[in-house]
Enzyme design. Structure first.
Site, PDB file in Angstrom:
ATOM      1  N   SER A   1       0.835  -1.195   0.000  1.00 23.42           N
ATOM      2  CA  SER A   1       0.000   0.000   0.000  1.00 23.42           C
ATOM      3  C   SER A   1       0.870   1.245   0.000  1.00 23.42           C
ATOM      4  CB  SER A   1      -0.900   0.021   1.238  1.00 23.42           C
ATOM      5  OG  SER A   1      -0.168   0.369   2.398  1.00 23.42           O
ATOM      6  N   ASP A   2       0.338   2.344  -0.536  1.00 28.29           N
ATOM      7  CA  ASP A   2       0.950   3.618  -0.221  1.00 28.29           C
ATOM      8  C   ASP A   2       0.592   3.917   1.234  1.00 28.29           C
ATOM      9  OD1 ASP A   2       2.390   5.946  -0.486  1.00 28.29           O
ATOM     10  OD2 ASP A   2       1.435   6.530  -2.354  1.00 28.29           O
ATOM     11  N   ALA A   3       1.275   4.876   1.826  1.00 23.10           N
ATOM     12  CA  ALA A   3       1.215   5.064   3.273  1.00 23.10           C
ATOM     13  C   ALA A   3      -0.219   5.100   3.801  1.00 23.10           C
ATOM     14  CB  ALA A   3       1.955   6.347   3.649  1.00 23.10           C
ATOM     15  N   ASN A   4      -0.561   4.110   4.642  1.00 26.71           N
ATOM     16  CA  ASN A   4      -1.825   4.080   5.385  1.00 26.71           C
ATOM     17  C   ASN A   4      -3.074   3.935   4.510  1.00 26.71           C
ATOM     18  OD1 ASN A   4      -0.712   4.678   8.153  1.00 26.71           O
ATOM     19  ND2 ASN A   4      -0.050   6.539   7.095  1.00 26.71           N
TER      20      ASN A   4
END
Length: 749
Positions: free
Chosen positions: A303-306
């Site tokens: 994933s991209d951050a969060n």
């Protein structure tokens, strides 16, 4: 006896693990992964699907000593997929020592001795202290030399591994066409083919041509952001992405497909945004159908951050955090980056929904497979002596300088204002807001006999990291700069943008995109006032987004465009200015006259060019592929080897290029194709090949390109990918707007 039973059980467990098939490098990776998964609890598997940032409590001091603070030991109790940026603020040797200690702790404190992936990024070389600083990716794209890009990323992969890193959340395979977007410079430009060639070069480089992974000399790449991230609406980070399926397949997918099929990237990162209404992190068509089933991707997705948790609290496509975790898992997201409120919920969900274990096994298996490809079970540590010897080697620094010289674009050179003779220009002023602390020193190194005076005058902003504000207190600085310019024989103005005027806009309380693409602050005014003095006026233009530089073009005698060069960038600029080197870069993006022209790229549909705008000259300020030289090149005798191309088959297009000037120079010979009639509206032209050649004065070379039906395939009216019988025009030239043309006909039946 029962008092000692837990200790004895642990002893026998560890002894048995040492003999297990998953640790046998002679077995296939699939066999090893299956064996290890069969022994792990659901909690252990899920921990192989999570990455947290080192700033959560991992400390490495200047001597390389490790300390674990806060809840870090609890986070690592069951193992971990990976940790982002451990040791990023340490020098390479301290980072290597600290990461060795961190890896040792992780291995010794989970049941199966599973190592962790340490993850970095690369925008100007390895994003960490003490490594070679190269130009940004779009700077590399301006060189039109993927082989040079490949060599830079070979160094990136090697220097990262020597720090103890294993994966890199780079390169970007996004096609970026909106200069409002603050992350424009992280990608390789606006053109699908140029991006694809550079992405393959970068991934094969950072992965050491894949062989470097198992040998422990390089790291794995994570191509991002899948897919369409460069097309966010309004050019703002996190915004929606609306792309027709045809454009997605023909223009946005190819760099990612090549990353998987040609470069064998170990990882893929999903996009912050949605894709035509479907959140990218919850898109099974994107992450499973296309990526894995159609393209055969075997690595892991991250994933991209969060962003898995954001399916609930931002994207609004999940009812609860638990639903968000399930959406991501089922869609094909393997690794949750940073969050403590997404995949951390999976063990509890698996107890209620045992059917999701199939997905958990799949994702954990992808991560374990990657660790085995990297050889981490057999060789998890770094030889610090090699770190001392091989980071920032002389050859690496020389490569940074070479890349700078090939990437600089000569946008304008009226009346041969450049190069400047070192013997006739007695005093030169280096002025302006983009002047760096090292600029004067680097210019003096190249021209030691010239008198220089240097003054930045003012900064563009207050340089606050989150939300910088434009500096409006510049009147006195302008007067001072003009006063200095009055005393000089030649004035070199350092203008454009910097890391504060084009950057990533983070989720909370940070902005990096712009609603304007005009230069920030009173840069045009400074240039006008200096030019009015009647002295030769040169602009050194560095920036991280395309800017509408009409004022620069109107008033400067010459403009050298460096985008964002290496730590030695001003050396290269000085060499260009004094004729020690000859510019050979080309524009990796179209330069518009005004923001109102957006979206504006050379390969837009032909029908887009029917009308211009009232009160403004039509067309770009500088076209894609534009770049001048201190010599001149003549194109002639464009031809094809046959008037028709059949399926299957191949023809050759060629053109003669002659250096008609008095200086040796490199020229990028570019081939564009125009499909004259299609079942759907077609691009005005598309870059399909290019070659960079060196020509001595008076020398002629015939440059040839193979044209195959595969190069002409597109998504047709019925949404199948293929070719159609019809006429094509070839442009062989020095840019997308200038060259020799020749025609051929494709026979597809």
């Amino acid at each position: 006896m029962k008092h000692y039973l837990p200790v004895l059980l642990l002893f026998f467990t560890l002894s048995a693990c040492a003999q297990q098939p998953y640790q046998n490098a002679q077995l296939s990776i699939d066999e090893r992964v299956a064996d290890l998964l069969s022994k792990m609890t659901v909690e252990e598997k899920v921990m192989q699907m999570r990455i947290f940032h080192a700033n959560k409590g991992i400390k490495i001091d200047d001597a390389g000593n490790l300390s674990l603070e806060g809840d870090t030991k609890e986070r690592l109790r069951l193992g971990i997929a990976g940790i982002k940026n451990p040791g990023e603020h340490n020098d390479p040797v301290a980072a290597a020592k600290g990461n060795n200690a961190l890896q040792k702790y992780i291995i010794e404190n989970n049941r199966f001795g599973i190592p962790a992936l340490f993850v970095t990024e690369s925008y100007n070389g390895v994003d960490a202290e003490g490594c070679t600083k190269f130009g940004r990716p779009i700077t590399s794209a301006a060189s039109f030399n993927p082989e040079l890009t490949h060599r830079q990323w070979l160094v990136v992969g090697n220097e990262a591994r020597l720090r103890g890193m294993h994966m890199c959340h780079s390169p970007e395979a996004d096609v970026v066409r909106d200069p409002r977007f603050g992350r424009m410079s992280e990608a390789f430009g606006e053109d699908t083919y140029l991006v694809k060639e550079n992405v393959v070069a970068a991934i094969t480089g950072v992965q050491g041509n894949y062989d470097g992974l198992g040998k422990g000399t390089h790291i794995g790449a994570v191509a991002k952001h899948f897919a369409g991230y460069g097309q966010v609406l309004g050019g703002t980070n996190f915004a929606a992405i609306e792309i027709s399926e045809r454009t997605l397949i023909d223009e946005i997918f190819p760099p990612f497909e090549a990353a998987v099929k040609e470069a064998r990237t170990l990882g893929i990162m999903a996009s912050h945004g949605d894709l035509n209404g479907v959140a990218s992190h919850a898109n099974p068509w994107l992450l499973t159908e296309v990526l894995r089933k159609q393209w055969g991707f075997k690595g892991y997705t991250v994933s991209d951050a969060n962003d898995i948790g954001r399916l609930f609290y931002f994207m609004g496509v999940a009812e609860t955090p638990e639903d968000a975790a399930l959406l991501g898992l089922r869609a094909g997201m393997d690794v949750d980056l940073y969050a403590d409120d997404a995949y951390s919920l999976l063990p509890g969900l698996a107890k209620k929904m045992p059917e999701i274990m199939t997905y958990i096994d799949r994702s954990a298996g992808h991560v374990l497979r990657t660790k085995m490809i990297l050889g981490l079970f057999e060789n998890p540590y770094i030889d610090v002596r090699e770190t001392e010897r091989r980071v920032r080697m002389t050859s690496s620094l020389a490569l940074a300088r070479e890349a700078d010289e090939e990437s600089i674009v000569l946008l304008k050179n009226d009346n041969k204002a450049l190069p400047i003779s070192k013997s006739t220009a007695k005093k030169i002023a280096l002025l302006g807001p983009i002047l760096r602390e090292t600029s004067l020193e680097q210019f003096q190194k190249i021209a030691p006999g010239v008198e220089f005076v240097a003054e930045q005058g003012f900064r563009l902003t207050d340089e606050q990291r989150a939300v910088p504000k434009v500096n409006e207190n510049t009147d006195a600085a302008l007067d001072k700069l003009v006063g200095i310019a009055r005393t000089a024989d030649v004035n070199i103005l350092f203008l454009g943008g910097d890391e504060h005027t084009a950057k990533e806009g983070f989720f909370n309380n940070a902005l990096g995109d712009r609603a304007s693409i005009d230069p920030v602050g009173p840069q045009d005014e400074l240039l006008r006032r200096v030019k009015a003095l009647g002295k030769p006026t040169i602009v050194v233009f560095t920036h991280r987004r395309t800017l509408s530089i009409n004022g620069f073009d109107e008033h400067a005698d010459a403009i050298l465009d460096g985008w964002d060069l290496s730590e030695f960038g001003d050396e290269a600029m000085a060499k260009m200015i004094f004729g020690d080197a000859n510019p050979s870069g080309k524009c990796p993006s179209t330069v518009p006259r005004h923001i109102g022209q957006l979206p504006f790229h050379y390969s837009g549909k032909r029908i887009n060019n029917k009308k211009g705008y009232l009160f403004m000259e039509n067309g770009p300020l500088y076209p894609f592929g534009h770049g001048l030289s201190y010599t001149s090149f003549d194109y002639s005798n464009a031809r094809v080897s046959a008037p028709t191309l059949t399926v299957p088959g191949m023809i050759t297009a060629s053109v003669k290029v002659t250096n008609t000037g008095s200086m040796a120079g490199k020229e990028v010979v570019q081939l564009y194709l125009t499909d004259e009639i299609g079942s759907v509206t077609r691009p005005a032209k598309e870059l399909k090949a290019f070659k960079k050649i060196l020509l001595q004065p008076g020398e002629t070379k015939t440059v040839s390109f193979k044209i195959t039906p595969e190069m002409l395939a597109f998504t047709r009216l019925d949404m199948t990918k293929g070719v159609e019988t019809g006429d094509y025009t070839i442009l062989l030239g020095t840019s997308s707007a200038e060259g020799e043309t020749v025609k051929f006909r494709l026979i597809a039946d």
